[in-house]
Design a protein around this motif. Structure first.
Motif, PDB file in Angstrom:
ATOM      1  N   LYS A  87       6.063  15.151 -16.241  1.00  0.00           N
ATOM      2  CA  LYS A  87       5.129  16.169 -16.702  1.00  0.00           C
ATOM      3  C   LYS A  87       3.785  16.089 -15.986  1.00  0.00           C
ATOM      4  CE  LYS A  87       7.016  16.793 -21.366  1.00  0.00           C
ATOM      5  NZ  LYS A  87       6.718  16.784 -22.822  1.00  0.00           N
ATOM      6  N   ASN A  88       3.492  14.954 -15.396  1.00  0.00           N
ATOM      7  CA  ASN A  88       2.214  14.752 -14.707  1.00  0.00           C
ATOM      8  C   ASN A  88       2.475  14.322 -13.266  1.00  0.00           C
ATOM      9  OD1 ASN A  88       0.080  14.781 -17.114  1.00  0.00           O
ATOM     10  ND2 ASN A  88       1.852  13.608 -17.796  1.00  0.00           N
ATOM     11  N   ARG A  89       3.310  15.086 -12.579  1.00  0.00           N
ATOM     12  CA  ARG A  89       3.713  14.690 -11.233  1.00  0.00           C
ATOM     13  C   ARG A  89       2.572  14.782 -10.236  1.00  0.00           C
ATOM     14  NH1 ARG A  89       7.815  19.815 -10.595  1.00  0.00           N
ATOM     15  NH2 ARG A  89       6.262  21.447 -10.211  1.00  0.00           N
ATOM     16  N   HIS A  90       1.498  15.493 -10.582  1.00  0.00           N
ATOM     17  CA  HIS A  90       0.352  15.554  -9.676  1.00  0.00           C
ATOM     18  C   HIS A  90      -0.297  14.187  -9.507  1.00  0.00           C
ATOM     19  CE1 HIS A  90      -1.191  16.098 -13.773  1.00  0.00           C
ATOM     20  NE2 HIS A  90      -2.303  15.509 -13.345  1.00  0.00           N
ATOM     21  N   LEU A  91      -0.115  13.297 -10.487  1.00  0.00           N
ATOM     22  CA  LEU A  91      -0.664  11.949 -10.359  1.00  0.00           C
ATOM     23  C   LEU A  91       0.012  11.159  -9.252  1.00  0.00           C
ATOM     24  CD1 LEU A  91      -0.947  10.980 -14.139  1.00  0.00           C
ATOM     25  CD2 LEU A  91      -2.758  11.812 -12.638  1.00  0.00           C
ATOM     26  N   LEU A  92       1.232  11.533  -8.898  1.00  0.00           N
ATOM     27  CA  LEU A  92       1.986  10.830  -7.873  1.00  0.00           C
ATOM     28  C   LEU A  92       1.897  11.497  -6.510  1.00  0.00           C
ATOM     29  CD1 LEU A  92       5.225  10.028  -9.918  1.00  0.00           C
ATOM     30  CD2 LEU A  92       3.213   8.596  -9.587  1.00  0.00           C
ATOM     31  N   GLY A  93       1.167  12.590  -6.395  1.00  0.00           N
ATOM     32  CA  GLY A  93       1.026  13.251  -5.107  1.00  0.00           C
ATOM     33  C   GLY A  93       1.906  14.467  -4.929  1.00  0.00           C
ATOM     34  N   PHE A  94       2.488  14.976  -6.008  1.00  0.00           N
ATOM     35  CA  PHE A  94       3.344  16.163  -5.922  1.00  0.00           C
ATOM     36  C   PHE A  94       2.608  17.365  -6.517  1.00  0.00           C
ATOM     37  CE2 PHE A  94       6.107  12.472  -5.928  1.00  0.00           C
ATOM     38  CZ  PHE A  94       6.972  12.739  -4.877  1.00  0.00           C
ATOM     39  N   ASP A  95       1.385  17.592  -6.031  1.00  0.00           N
ATOM     40  CA  ASP A  95       0.557  18.670  -6.576  1.00  0.00           C
ATOM     41  C   ASP A  95       1.106  20.040  -6.235  1.00  0.00           C
ATOM     42  OD1 ASP A  95      -0.772  16.240  -6.422  1.00  0.00           O
ATOM     43  OD2 ASP A  95      -2.740  17.173  -6.383  1.00  0.00           O
ATOM     44  N   ASN A  96       1.520  20.218  -4.976  1.00  0.00           N
ATOM     45  CA  ASN A  96       1.970  21.514  -4.491  1.00  0.00           C
ATOM     46  C   ASN A  96       3.125  21.305  -3.527  1.00  0.00           C
ATOM     47  OD1 ASN A  96       0.719  21.188  -1.670  1.00  0.00           O
ATOM     48  ND2 ASN A  96      -1.068  20.938  -2.989  1.00  0.00           N
ATOM     49  N   PRO A  97       3.848  22.351  -3.167  1.00  0.00           N
ATOM     50  CA  PRO A  97       5.042  22.179  -2.324  1.00  0.00           C
ATOM     51  C   PRO A  97       4.759  21.528  -0.972  1.00  0.00           C
ATOM     52  CG  PRO A  97       5.072  24.341  -3.369  1.00  0.00           C
ATOM     53  CD  PRO A  97       3.743  23.741  -3.666  1.00  0.00           C
ATOM     54  N   ARG A  98       3.638  21.832  -0.351  1.00  0.00           N
ATOM     55  CA  ARG A  98       3.344  21.242   0.952  1.00  0.00           C
ATOM     56  C   ARG A  98       3.049  19.748   0.828  1.00  0.00           C
ATOM     57  NH1 ARG A  98      -1.765  22.554   4.974  1.00  0.00           N
ATOM     58  NH2 ARG A  98      -0.954  21.419   6.773  1.00  0.00           N
ATOM     59  N   LYS A  99       2.250  19.394  -0.165  1.00  0.00           N
ATOM     60  CA  LYS A  99       1.916  17.985  -0.362  1.00  0.00           C
ATOM     61  C   LYS A  99       3.118  17.192  -0.849  1.00  0.00           C
ATOM     62  CE  LYS A  99      -1.615  15.124  -2.571  1.00  0.00           C
ATOM     63  NZ  LYS A  99      -2.756  15.136  -3.530  1.00  0.00           N
ATOM     64  N   ALA A 100       3.999  17.825  -1.630  1.00  0.00           N
ATOM     65  CA  ALA A 100       5.203  17.139  -2.105  1.00  0.00           C
ATOM     66  C   ALA A 100       6.098  16.733  -0.941  1.00  0.00           C
ATOM     67  CB  ALA A 100       5.963  18.047  -3.071  1.00  0.00           C
ATOM     68  N   LEU A 101       6.204  17.588   0.070  1.00  0.00           N
ATOM     69  CA  LEU A 101       7.006  17.258   1.247  1.00  0.00           C
ATOM     70  C   LEU A 101       6.410  16.073   1.987  1.00  0.00           C
ATOM     71  CD1 LEU A 101       9.396  18.050   3.072  1.00  0.00           C
ATOM     72  CD2 LEU A 101       7.838  19.587   4.280  1.00  0.00           C
TER      73      LEU A 101
END
Length: 658
Positions: A41-55
């Motif tokens: 639920k808080n994946r932005h804490l791990l660096g998966f904020d947006n599709p480009r950064k997730a890649l």
């Protein structure tokens, strides 16, 4: 006079009545939250904020694990990153579907550990070790698989081959986020594994929604910076649409006519060749230092230790606690009613005794922790990395002595590149590394960037706005090596602002800045003397003819004598600099014998590294000229091989060029 209608009373309202909850009903709604469910639920804490950064985060975590595994096994890393576009993005603002595959030649993973490593958060071997490594928390690669499962519903596909003469394991694995446990759907043996130099290795494939776009925070940038900080690794990136069949002269090293090993690329792939054939120095695990242990952790260590007595516990479970220190601690912790000694049984140590021992331990004088747990990049490798990515005129690097924060040893390295093809009307570019890993996000929140801003660059000849980074043709590179890097978040994008860390960073930058200031002052003096010589040469002919007419002296001899006098008065304009930034003639200037400086002639050859690698001639003759500056020659090589990025058009390029 009309009267306002009466407001309906709360009792006559038709809104439903609030149900009253008691302790029993509230208790029924409470349940345990797993760590994977929280981060889902808080994946932005791990660096998966947006599709480009997730890649980028997915590639980063897999490559970091591959480098760590290869180095720990004593294998020179060969890593291939392949990106496949399964569904094109419907628009520029929406993500597409990609499959990212990372293959390495490491030692592989035993089958029993695959489920926990890839299917459970906060599971790993590096969190509890006091030893420099890229990964720390055991979150990264499993979180990438969890993100892929959430966005596409597809499980991770893992191939691992820990034995040369045995088939590889093919596992398809998903994560149950409610329980933080893996769910294996496919588990078979297969011969479908690429040939590697070691005969072993791991291949991880993740399907996810993402967006691929080149730029400063792209996969291309991350891999190029990783190659700069890890010249012992060979890294190949296959872009969408590229084939996994070897191209780009991979049968041999991409060497140009000057004998320089280059990074090469085309529209389909980029290959960063290995430029150093030696692994970084092996690090050793150390015990916790008492200054870095808080009271709660000290009490927990008392309960979990394998020792039975207090003396052996302090000596074996901590570092830098000598027998003399132990005696002083016990003496300070003892009271008139109770004497503490090394033979005191741990089962008899209550909270009050433990707190007195802990306080005495914190007040004792202890040596700094050992530093064999660190493996810095090194000055020569830093310079070689900047040469590979930056076409500049002046290079300088510095490695500080190890220091300590909160009982954790760390070491700061800094390097700068100035002039050359760098643009002088822009803010200096700051490149940050932590344990050889590039940091591409949250620059303004990072201690490394703050140290650059706080350094006074005006004293070194650069302009700097108040509260900002310097402006000019400058690239600044900072690396922190530590057993525990204090990141600001779980995504590991910025270094926390500790006073001890910022101080060491500023000192390293100031050391590089002093060398830059010396170089710039010397260049200005050489320029002034060259202009003076131009004036002399302009009138020597007229003076020669006049003197010859009055005295009858041979005009040729008189001209040579006056020319020698002009050269003697402006001799610094004829100085030659070697690849260390030293004068070829010994005993001149502060940059003599400095291993942390490289100077390249900005107006010389188009290939700066070829100019540096050129052998030193036995005699150097230089004719005075107002249009040229002294060229750099070399008496030894910087590293065994050098790398400069070669663009498709044939011109030398690089990550930091504008």
């Amino acid at each position: 006079m009309t009267m306002a209608p009466a407001r309906p009373s709360r009792a006559n309202s038709k809104s439903p009545k609030r149900a009253k909850a008691d302790a029993e009903s509230m208790a029924k709604g409470q349940r345990e939250i797993s760590v994977s469910e929280f981060f889902a639920k808080n994946r932005h804490l791990l660096g998966f904020d947006n599709p480009r950064k997730a890649l980028l985060t997915t590639v980063k975590e897999a490559v970091d694990n591959a480098l760590d595994a290869c180095e720990e096994a004593g294998i020179l890393p060969d890593i291939t990153v392949q990106l496949e576009e399964l569904q094109a993005p419907p628009s520029t603002s929406k993500p597409g579907r990609y499959r990212i595959t990372i293959t390495d030649n490491g030692p592989g993973i035993v089958r029993a550990q695959v489920d926990n490593i890839f299917g459970k958060l906060l599971y790993g071997s590096k969190f509890h070790r006091m030893k420099m490594s890229r990964g720390q928390q055991g979150i990264g690669i499993s979180a990438a698989g969890m993100y892929g499962l959430m966005t596409t519903g597809k499980p991770m596909v893992i191939h691992t081959k820990p034995k040369k003469n045995k088939p590889a394991h093919h596992i398809e694995l998903a994560m149950d986020t409610t329980k933080n446990k893996p769910e294996v759907t496919v588990d078979i043996e297969t011969d479908d594994f690429p040939q590697t130099s070691s005969g072993t290795g791991t291949r991880v494939s993740i399907e996810l929604e993402a967006r691929y776009q080149r730029g400063k925070t792209s996969i291309d940038t991350y891999l190029e910076q990783t190659a700069i900080a890890n010249p012992h690794a060979k890294i190949t990136f296959i872009r969408p649409g590229g084939s996994d069949e070897p191209t780009l002269n991979e049968a041999g090293e991409p060497v140009d006519s000057a004998g320089v090993v280059r990074t090469v690329e085309d529209d389909e792939r980029v290959m960063h060749p290995r430029t150093v054939d030696e692994l970084p120095d092996e690090t050793s695990e150390i015990k916790p230092h008492p200054y870095g242990v808080e009271l709660g952790m000290f009490l927990r260590m008392l309960k979990s230790t394998h020792e039975n007595q207090l003396g052996p516990f302090l000596k074996k479970d901590f570092c830098r606690v000598t027998p003399s220190v132990v005696n002083e601690v016990f003496k300070a912790a003892s009271t008139g009613k109770q004497t503490i000694s090394g033979q005191t049984w741990l089962k008899n140590v209550d909270h009050q005794v433990a707190e007195r021992v802990y306080k005495a331990l914190q007040e004792s004088k202890l040596r700094s922790p050992p530093t064999d747990c660190l493996a810095p990049i090194g000055v020569r490798t830093l310079l070689a990395g900047l040469l590979k990515g930056v076409r500049a005129e002046f290079y300088s690097a510095s490695t500080r002595k190890p220091a300590v924060y909160r009982g954790n040893p760390f070491q700061i390295e800094a390097a700068i590149a100035f002039g050359g093809d760098l643009r002088g009307d822009e803010t200096a570019r700051v490149i940050r590394f932590a344990n050889r890993v590039p940091l591409l996000y949250q620059q303004s929140a990072c201690c490394a960037f703050k140290s650059v801003v706080e350094t006074s660059w005006r004293g070194y000849g650069l302009s700097q706005p108040r509260g900002g980074a310097p402006v000019g043709p400058l690239v600044v590179m900072i690396h922190m090596a530590s057993v525990w890097v204090p990141f600001t978040s779980e995504s590991k994008e910025a270094i926390a602002d500790y006073d001890e860390i910022r101080k060491e960073m500023k000192l390293a930058l100031q050391e590089c800045g002093r060398k830059l200031g010396t170089y710039m002052r010397r260049r200005q003096r050489m320029k002034r003397d060259s202009e003076r010589r131009d004036v002399f040469e302009r009138y020597i002919g007229e003076i020669t003819r006049a003197c010859s007419a009055m005295t009858g002296t041979d005009p040729d001899e008189l001209y040579e004598a006056l020319l020698r006098q002009a050269k003697r008065r402006t001799e610094i304009a004829d100085k030659q600099l070697d690849d260390e930034g030293n004068f070829v003639k010994e005993g001149n200037g502060r940059l003599d014998h400095d291993d942390g400086v490289i100077i390249v002639d900005p107006l010389g050859s188009d290939n700066p590294i070829a100019a540096i690698d050129a052998p030193l001639p036995s005699e150097t003759k230089s004719k005075p000229s107002s249009k040229t500056k002294p060229k750099a020659t070399s008496s030894k090589k910087v590293v065994k091989k050098k790398v400069v990025k070669k663009t498709k058009g044939g011109k030398s390029g690089g990550l930091f060029e504008n």
